[in-house]
Design an enzyme around this catalytic site. Structure first.
Site, PDB file in Angstrom:
ATOM      1  N   ASP A 111       0.682  -1.170   0.019  1.00 20.35           N
ATOM      2  CA  ASP A 111      -0.108  -0.096  -0.040  1.00 20.35           C
ATOM      3  C   ASP A 111       0.665   1.155   0.002  1.00 20.35           C
ATOM      4  O   ASP A 111       0.709   2.109   0.757  1.00 20.35           O
ATOM      5  CB  ASP A 111      -0.966   0.049   1.072  1.00 20.35           C
ATOM      6  CG  ASP A 111      -2.091   0.988   1.124  1.00 20.35           C
ATOM      7  OD1 ASP A 111      -2.534   1.359  -0.144  1.00 20.35           O
ATOM      8  OD2 ASP A 111      -2.513   1.576   1.975  1.00 20.35           O
ATOM      9  N   ASN A 166     -23.076  26.514   9.005  1.00 16.36           N
ATOM     10  CA  ASN A 166     -24.174  27.421   9.268  1.00 16.36           C
ATOM     11  C   ASN A 166     -25.402  27.294   8.572  1.00 16.36           C
ATOM     12  O   ASN A 166     -26.113  28.011   8.519  1.00 16.36           O
ATOM     13  CB  ASN A 166     -23.493  28.804   8.987  1.00 16.36           C
ATOM     14  CG  ASN A 166     -22.980  29.215   7.615  1.00 16.36           C
ATOM     15  OD1 ASN A 166     -23.461  28.141   6.408  1.00 16.36           O
ATOM     16  ND2 ASN A 166     -22.725  30.169   7.011  1.00 16.36           N
TER      17      ASN A 166
END
Length: 563
Positions: free
Chosen positions: A208, A472
């Site tokens: 990997d 938000n």
């Protein structure tokens, strides 16, 4: 060649039945590890109680009696808290969290990587952890390999105390420097190949190699670069061949997809890193997972785009020979280190490769972080649903009450009860949960893996992921929100480049439509999940090669032979 550990025997029977829940270990009426008053060593998962119940029938231990205290799981965890002080979080991944750590006696600064047992959804995941610990313990010391100090285990997690790397990721450092040259790339590649050669000489195949797995030890200019993750590594003997599909898609060698490979795959992955170092983008890219797999199989290398025309012939020659699709003519680690471009790294051109390369590297790095964060939002924060229904479905399909299903029983059963599930999805479920490759699913793995794949695979979660970034609730992801989510402690300036690409209408914010386009471009964001990636590329491999078993002819290229 020495072997530092014993690799997993193929074909071993690893099936387990669904069982009753196992209560977490306690002492004196409290959790030994996991409570807030235990120096914040809580498990990172916020998976629901239902998911906890499903996973509680895991083996009681992952490392067995290999904890540093010699007394096994819980005692080892208590010993850890005596020896080390645990600090702030450094980062999160698919399986857990890494925190700062300090030796209580010497004051040495370290890191503690805590791997949540609830995230180990199959015996393959458990074996990955066992192998990682065994390899890191046994691999001889090397200046560019992160050192494992000790391993501990409690009821909730495996904790690895290791060297801390605070200098940032490889590509982040390159981008921050501004002036980036072929000579700098050669120096980086020499370090990477030193690590690969060290691993191969000691019988370890990394499997990997990718930029994210290389970190700088500290912020100094001459800081050593270290490989930090051995989660997919395996020990091998000369001539041994492997067929398990693992790795990250962009860096996967063609013979991995052909299910017949050896240590040569690490050279390929390093070659992909080198290509990206020199031009800023992966050599094998497409809009879909299948397209990426096909590009890897074709192995066509593009040397036409900028800056390749001004890259030295020596550098291009090395890239070609590392990305040779035939593993038997591909360079070995030693041959790469002996290549003129590496041998004479100080003689490589010191001319900047150009702002375009640096910009591409920045975009590639930040976009990967964006997609990984999205994966974590789904895997960590969204509730697990329909657990009972999935277990009931398994019991309904298991008409002979054997406790397991074959692929054909799964297909036929789903048709009989009217579940219109695409063959690809059925294949993915089997690939993800069929641990020993014998075509059989047991109850626990069917339940846990189907939950995971259902959560990860469903696009219905994208609006929720978008909402996670849109703090938000304005209906847009604004740059400050993205900075807070992706780089709360790091160099936030690099986040700005996302908007140059994702913000199509250039209004300074990312709409849901723009977010959706970004998430669907290139490598599927869900491939940040190791288990999802394994399932997808196993399925693609079978599709591409039509379930033909491939052999390697030592006298020539890859050839196919019938089963």
């Amino acid at each position: 060649m020495g072997n530092c550990c014993v690799s997993r025997p193929s074909g071993a029977d690893k099936r387990r039945r669904c069982g009753s829940s196992t209560a977490p270990h306690t002492r004196g009426g409290r959790r030994v590890i996991g409570a807030a008053n235990m120096r914040c060593l809580s498990t990172v998962s916020s998976v629901s109680d239902a998911a906890r119940a499903v996973m509680s029938n895991e083996p009681a231990t992952v490392l067995g009696n290999s904890g540093s205290s010699g007394n096994g799981g819980v005692m080892a965890a208590e010993e850890m808290l005596r020896r080390y002080e645990i600090g702030e979080e450094l980062g999160r991944g698919e399986f857990g969290v890494t925190r700062r750590c300090r030796d209580a006696v010497t004051g040495e600064r370290l890191a503690c990587k805590s791997i949540s047992k609830r995230k180990l959804r199959s015996s393959v995941d458990v074996e990955d952890v066992r192998r990682e610990v065994a390899i890191m313990r046994s691999l001889p010391a090397h200046a560019n390999v992160v050192r494992l100090r000790e391993a501990f285990e409690d009821a909730d997690a495996v904790h690895l105390v290791m060297e801390v790397c605070e200098g940032g990721e490889l590509f982040d450092r390159i981008v921050a420097r501004g002036h980036y040259t072929e000579r700098a790339a050669a120096a980086v590649m020499r370090t990477i190949m030193d690590v690969v050669q060290h691993c191969h000489k000691n019988g370890v195949m990394h499997r990997d190699l990718k930029p994210e797995n290389f970190l700088y030890a500290n912020a100094s200019e001459n800081s050593p670069l270290k490989v930090i993750d051995f989660g997919l590594s395996v020990c091998f003997k000369p001539g041994a061949r492997f067929n398990e599909i693992v790795g990250s898609p962009y860096y996967m060698a063609p013979e991995v997809l052909k299910r017949n490979y050896g240590q040569e795959i690490d050279i390929w992955s390093a070659g992909v890193i080198l290509y990206i170092l020199l031009c800023g983008v992966p050599p094998f890219w497409a809009e879909t997972d299948e397209g990426i797999a096909q590009a890897i199989i074709r192995s066509h290398i593009d040397f036409q785009r900028e800056p390749w025309p001004k890259v030295s012939d020596n550098a291009k020659d090395l890239v070609r020979r590392m990305l040779d699709p035939n593993p038997y003519t591909r360079l070995t680690a030693q041959q790469v280190l002996e290549h003129p471009w590496i041998q004479n790294a100080s003689a490589a051109p010191n001319i900047p490769l150009g702002e375009a390369v640096r910009s591409r590297l920045k975009q590639f790095t930040v976009m990967n972080k964006f997609k990984k964060k999205a994966l974590l939002v789904v895997a960590e924060y969204l509730p697990t649903e329909e657990l009972d229904a999935i277990r009931e479905l398994f019991n309904m399909l298991d008409t002979k009450k054997k406790g397991h299903l074959t692929l054909e029983e799964l297909r036929k059963g789903l048709q009989v009860i009217g579940h219109n599930i695409h063959d690809t999805d059925v294949d993915m479920l089997m690939e993800a949960a069929d641990i020993d490759g014998n075509g059989i699913l047991d109850c626990k793995e069917f339940v846990t893996v189907s939950i995971h794949l259902k959560k990860i695979r469903s696009d219905e979660h994208l609006p929720k992921v978008f909402s996670f970034f849109d703090k938000n609730g304005s209906g847009y992801i604004e740059i400050e929100e993205l900075k807070e989510a992706l780089s709360p402690r790091g160099d936030q300036k690099s986040i700005d480049d996302i908007f140059l690409d994702v913000d199509i209408d250039k209004d300074g914010k990312i709409s849901y439509e723009e977010f959706e386009l970004m998430m669907s471009a290139g490598m599927d964001w869900r491939n940040a999940s190791r288990q999802y990636s394994r399932a997808v590329y196993n399925t693609l491999s079978r599709k591409i090669f039509k379930e033909v078993s491939l052999k390697l002819d030592h006298s020539g290229p890859l050839v196919a032979a019938g089963k």
